[in-house]
Each structure stands twice: as C-alpha cells, then as structure tokens.
Design an enzyme around this catalytic site. Sequence first.
Site, PDB file in Angstrom:
ATOM      1  N   ASP A 152     -14.773 -28.167  -1.025  1.00 21.05           N
ATOM      2  CA  ASP A 152     -15.941 -28.646  -0.273  1.00 21.05           C
ATOM      3  C   ASP A 152     -15.495 -29.468   0.928  1.00 21.05           C
ATOM      4  O   ASP A 152     -16.017 -30.561   1.188  1.00 21.05           O
ATOM      5  CB  ASP A 152     -16.862 -29.463  -1.203  1.00 21.05           C
ATOM      6  CG  ASP A 152     -18.260 -29.660  -0.602  1.00 21.05           C
ATOM      7  OD1 ASP A 152     -18.629 -28.890   0.312  1.00 21.05           O
ATOM      8  OD2 ASP A 152     -18.978 -30.571  -1.049  1.00 21.05           O
ATOM      9  N   LYS A 179     -15.524 -30.624   4.441  1.00 19.69           N
ATOM     10  CA  LYS A 179     -16.478 -30.655   5.555  1.00 19.69           C
ATOM     11  C   LYS A 179     -16.391 -32.035   6.192  1.00 19.69           C
ATOM     12  O   LYS A 179     -15.850 -32.976   5.574  1.00 19.69           O
ATOM     13  CB  LYS A 179     -17.891 -30.357   5.065  1.00 19.69           C
ATOM     14  CG  LYS A 179     -18.400 -31.264   3.966  1.00 19.69           C
ATOM     15  CD  LYS A 179     -19.811 -30.866   3.568  1.00 19.69           C
ATOM     16  CE  LYS A 179     -20.309 -31.681   2.390  1.00 19.69           C
ATOM     17  NZ  LYS A 179     -21.648 -31.335   1.982  1.00 19.69           N
ATOM     18  N   ASN A 186     -17.243 -35.115   4.333  1.00 17.74           N
ATOM     19  CA  ASN A 186     -16.346 -35.529   3.246  1.00 17.74           C
ATOM     20  C   ASN A 186     -15.006 -36.043   3.749  1.00 17.74           C
ATOM     21  O   ASN A 186     -14.089 -36.267   2.963  1.00 17.74           O
ATOM     22  CB  ASN A 186     -16.134 -34.377   2.260  1.00 17.74           C
ATOM     23  CG  ASN A 186     -17.371 -34.137   1.416  1.00 17.74           C
ATOM     24  OD1 ASN A 186     -18.221 -35.013   1.324  1.00 17.74           O
ATOM     25  ND2 ASN A 186     -17.478 -32.951   0.828  1.00 17.74           N
ATOM     26  N   ASP A 216     -14.555 -37.145  -1.712  1.00 17.04           N
ATOM     27  CA  ASP A 216     -15.513 -36.337  -2.468  1.00 17.04           C
ATOM     28  C   ASP A 216     -14.880 -35.114  -3.143  1.00 17.04           C
ATOM     29  O   ASP A 216     -14.931 -33.994  -2.634  1.00 17.04           O
ATOM     30  CB  ASP A 216     -16.685 -35.902  -1.576  1.00 17.04           C
ATOM     31  CG  ASP A 216     -17.875 -35.493  -2.423  1.00 17.04           C
ATOM     32  OD1 ASP A 216     -17.669 -35.249  -3.641  1.00 17.04           O
ATOM     33  OD2 ASP A 216     -18.992 -35.409  -1.916  1.00 17.04           O
ATOM     34  N   THR A 247     -20.391 -25.792   1.101  1.00 19.33           N
ATOM     35  CA  THR A 247     -21.495 -26.013   2.035  1.00 19.33           C
ATOM     36  C   THR A 247     -21.495 -24.824   2.996  1.00 19.33           C
ATOM     37  O   THR A 247     -20.466 -24.539   3.610  1.00 19.33           O
ATOM     38  CB  THR A 247     -21.262 -27.355   2.759  1.00 19.33           C
ATOM     39  OG1 THR A 247     -21.138 -28.371   1.756  1.00 19.33           O
ATOM     40  CG2 THR A 247     -22.411 -27.688   3.693  1.00 19.33           C
TER      41      THR A 247
HETATM   42  P1  ADP Z   1     -21.985 -37.528  -2.413  1.00 11.95           P
HETATM   43  O1  ADP Z   1     -22.454 -37.804  -3.782  1.00 11.95           O
HETATM   44  O2  ADP Z   1     -23.081 -37.046  -1.501  1.00 11.95           O
HETATM   45  O3  ADP Z   1     -20.798 -36.663  -2.366  1.00 11.95           O
HETATM   46  P2  ADP Z   1     -20.728 -40.096  -2.291  1.00 11.95           P
HETATM   47  O4  ADP Z   1     -21.430 -40.642  -3.480  1.00 11.95           O
HETATM   48  O5  ADP Z   1     -19.296 -39.768  -2.460  1.00 11.95           O
HETATM   49  O6  ADP Z   1     -21.526 -38.871  -1.719  1.00 11.95           O
HETATM   50  O7  ADP Z   1     -20.891 -41.101  -1.091  1.00 11.95           O
HETATM   51  C1  ADP Z   1     -22.158 -41.477  -0.566  1.00 11.95           C
HETATM   52  C2  ADP Z   1     -21.954 -42.139   0.794  1.00 11.95           C
HETATM   53  O8  ADP Z   1     -21.233 -43.362   0.648  1.00 11.95           O
HETATM   54  C3  ADP Z   1     -21.129 -41.273   1.731  1.00 11.95           C
HETATM   55  O9  ADP Z   1     -21.960 -40.491   2.493  1.00 11.95           O
HETATM   56  C4  ADP Z   1     -20.353 -42.278   2.563  1.00 11.95           C
HETATM   57  O10 ADP Z   1     -21.066 -42.571   3.736  1.00 11.95           O
HETATM   58  C5  ADP Z   1     -20.299 -43.535   1.702  1.00 11.95           C
HETATM   59  N1  ADP Z   1     -18.950 -43.685   1.133  1.00 11.95           N
HETATM   60  C6  ADP Z   1     -18.421 -42.977   0.102  1.00 11.95           C
HETATM   61  N2  ADP Z   1     -17.163 -43.360  -0.148  1.00 11.95           N
HETATM   62  C7  ADP Z   1     -16.876 -44.337   0.754  1.00 11.95           C
HETATM   63  C8  ADP Z   1     -15.699 -45.131   1.021  1.00 11.95           C
HETATM   64  N3  ADP Z   1     -14.594 -45.013   0.291  1.00 11.95           N
HETATM   65  N4  ADP Z   1     -15.759 -46.024   2.044  1.00 11.95           N
HETATM   66  C9  ADP Z   1     -16.883 -46.146   2.783  1.00 11.95           C
HETATM   67  N5  ADP Z   1     -18.014 -45.438   2.580  1.00 11.95           N
HETATM   68  C10 ADP Z   1     -18.020 -44.546   1.576  1.00 11.95           C
END
Ligand code: ADP
Length: 370
Positions: A233, A235, A238, A260, A282
């Site tokens: 995935d 993209k 991610n 992710d 995606t």
């Molecule tokens: P999803 O479930 O849609 O794959 P995540 O739960 O991994 O997404 O993350 C949700 C959001 O949190 C992401 O879109 C990103 O903006 C933010 N995020 C995730 N991991 C981090 C990180 N390590 N540092 C900063 N922001 C993060």
Amino acid sequence: MADNDMDKKSATCPDCSSSQSDLCVCEGGNPPVLVVEMSETSSIGSVEILALPERKKERNGSKEVPTKELPTKVLNVDRKASQQQWNRGSVTEGKVPHTRMENGMDIEEFYIFGKVLGQGSFGMVIEATDKETGMKRAIKKVNKEKAGSSAVKLLEREVNILKSVKHEHIIHLEQVFETPKKMYLVMELCEDGELKAVLDKKGHFSENETRLIIQSLASAIAYLHNKDIVHRDLKLENIMVKSSFIDDNGEMNLNIKVSDFGLAVKKHGSRSEGMMQTTCGTPIYMAPEVINAHDYSQQCDIWSIGVMMYLLLCGEPPFMANSEEKLFEQIRKGELRFEDAIWGSVSDSGQCALFRETSQCIRNDERMEK
Ligand code: ADP
C-alpha cells in the site's frame, strides 16, 4: 467458622497458590501486573521475555515509588533473556518492548498526551512527550473492541512486521502498550506530516528533490523485500516526513519514513513460491497484476514507487479516470503522458525511469513503444 475459612482463602491465592500477596502473579484480586515481551528485530513475532519489570506506583495519592528502584521479577524466561530485564531507561537496541497492562490510563505514567495528529481507520494518532526523556512521539491508539476481530488480526500482523524491521527510512515502532481493550503503538514522530500534504502545498518537486526522495524510498523497500516483506500500500499518504530543510541550492531535502504496514505481508516461500493473489491497495497506485489478481510478488511495490515518482515530478497521477473501471483500463494499458509543460524540465533519463515501468508513453504528441 465461616469467617475463618474466608480469611484463609483470601490469604492464599487460588490461582497461583501463593501465600504472599506481593508474590501473586495472577490477576484475581491483586494489583494488575505489567507483562513485557521483547521482540528481536530479526524475527517476526518472537517473544523473548515475559517479565514483571516493575511495580506500578500507588494510584490513591499515597507515596510514589520511582519505578527504576523496584525489584524485577522474572516469570518465564530462559537464562539469556533473564539477563535482559526491562526497565524504561535501558531498552535494548533493536528490541521493541510490548507491555501488557490492565488499564490504558497507566500509559499516562510514562507519556504526556498532546495534540491529535490524525485520525486513522481504527483510531487516532496523538502526539505525546516521554516524561523521562522529553522526546516527542506519535502514539496510535486503537480500540480493539470497536475495530473488530479481523481488524485486530491485521493490526497484530502490522505490529509484528514493524517489530521485525529497523531502517532509517521506515517508521520506527518504539514500544507497544496493550490492555484487554486497547492497543497503543508508540512510534517516532514525523513532525512534517504526510508527503502528500507537502506535495499539495508545493505543487511538484524538482527532479533533484524527487531523486533524493526516491533514493530513500527505494532503499527502504529494498530492505523490506530482502526480508520478504511486501508493503502493498505504498502511496504518498503513507510516506511520512520526519523533518525537512532547504539546502544552499534552494532545494527541499526531506527525511522520509515509510509507514502504515496495515496491508503488508511477509511472504512464505512454500505458497506458490511467495506469490500473492489478493487485490488490495489504493487504486491509482495499483499495479496491473494486482488489479488482475494474477499471481503477483513484491514488484507491485516497485510499480507504486513509479506512480509516486510521476506524482512528485508533476503533481498529477499518471493514470486518472472518472470511474474505477476506466482507471483500471488505463493502468492495464500502461500509457504514460509526458505532454504537460512541466515535463520539459525533467531530463530524458528521469522520464525513461518511469517509462521503463510501463509498456508505452506519449511525449509531446509522439508515441513511443517499448
Ligand atoms: P490509517 O489508519 O488511515 O492508515 P494511521 O492510523 O496510521 O492511518 O494514521 C492516521 C494519521 O495520523 C495519518 O494520516 C498521519 O497524518 C498521522 N500519523 C500517523 N503516524 C504518524 C507519525 N508517526 N507521526 C506523525 N503523524 C502520524
């Protein structure tokens, strides 16, 4: 008489037969314990230590005992593992502690929670500061009950894969806290957010800026593929940006992290020599063999890197349509367009790198077939 019996029963734990309450290791009636498992980065899901590392501080306002000074009791360890008792200050390099606890509030003993960074499919990601080191982290909080059992299985797979990797351009999982209801993934914080947002703000990247991003990305993906892990995935959403700066030539340098791993899999050689059939990912980033649900392998990640490279260079996806069916048709055809004026500033070798991935490209009204 009855009272005496009850007294006797409460003095000896029925589950672990301990007569001393502070040595009782079961959950019935006694304060909850922390169970810590350590995973080696070299093998997925390996559990090295089951330990009681520290007694939690008293919650009812009575004296707090510094956790480091408390004795550690090892429950079920081999000789090697028992030499690596866990405490917050000395986490062994390359190992991810997995702490099981009764109550999610206990995590607040270690972290101060700050702003919400984003909302994921199964929970939110919150900025947090480690009380001991002052380091900022991103904590993904997942409600296992709300997410459902199949999502929890995927989450466990993601956690196991993250525990098994260590690379400068892959998001680092620092620690896992788990309660019967919730899972908390403590990750390194990427302060500059998603690469997608940086691209949207900037419009497009120069060829040199793109080259640096793709170099980091390719190095991370080569590392994963060497470990038989396929991300599936890839993209721009991610790819997280940990930090960035503008260099002397006015070009943006990004420190990126692949994140992710929700759809990632570890291939097993025995099953059709590690080929996969599930259609996932995606749509605009999906490789033709994934759309067709043919046997596919890690090459699907390389296709997605090509899509990202095209996006970074011109700000638009290489394949666009108003329905998924038409989009998939375009992807199968693999026809790349380099007609936009922006492509005038991209070298032939930059365009060729993309062209190599597909069967044909259209450049300034001239059709080139491979
Ligand atoms: P999803 O479930 O849609 O794959 P995540 O739960 O991994 O997404 O993350 C949700 C959001 O949190 C992401 O879109 C990103 O903006 C933010 N995020 C995730 N991991 C981090 C990180 N390590 N540092 C900063 N922001 C993060």
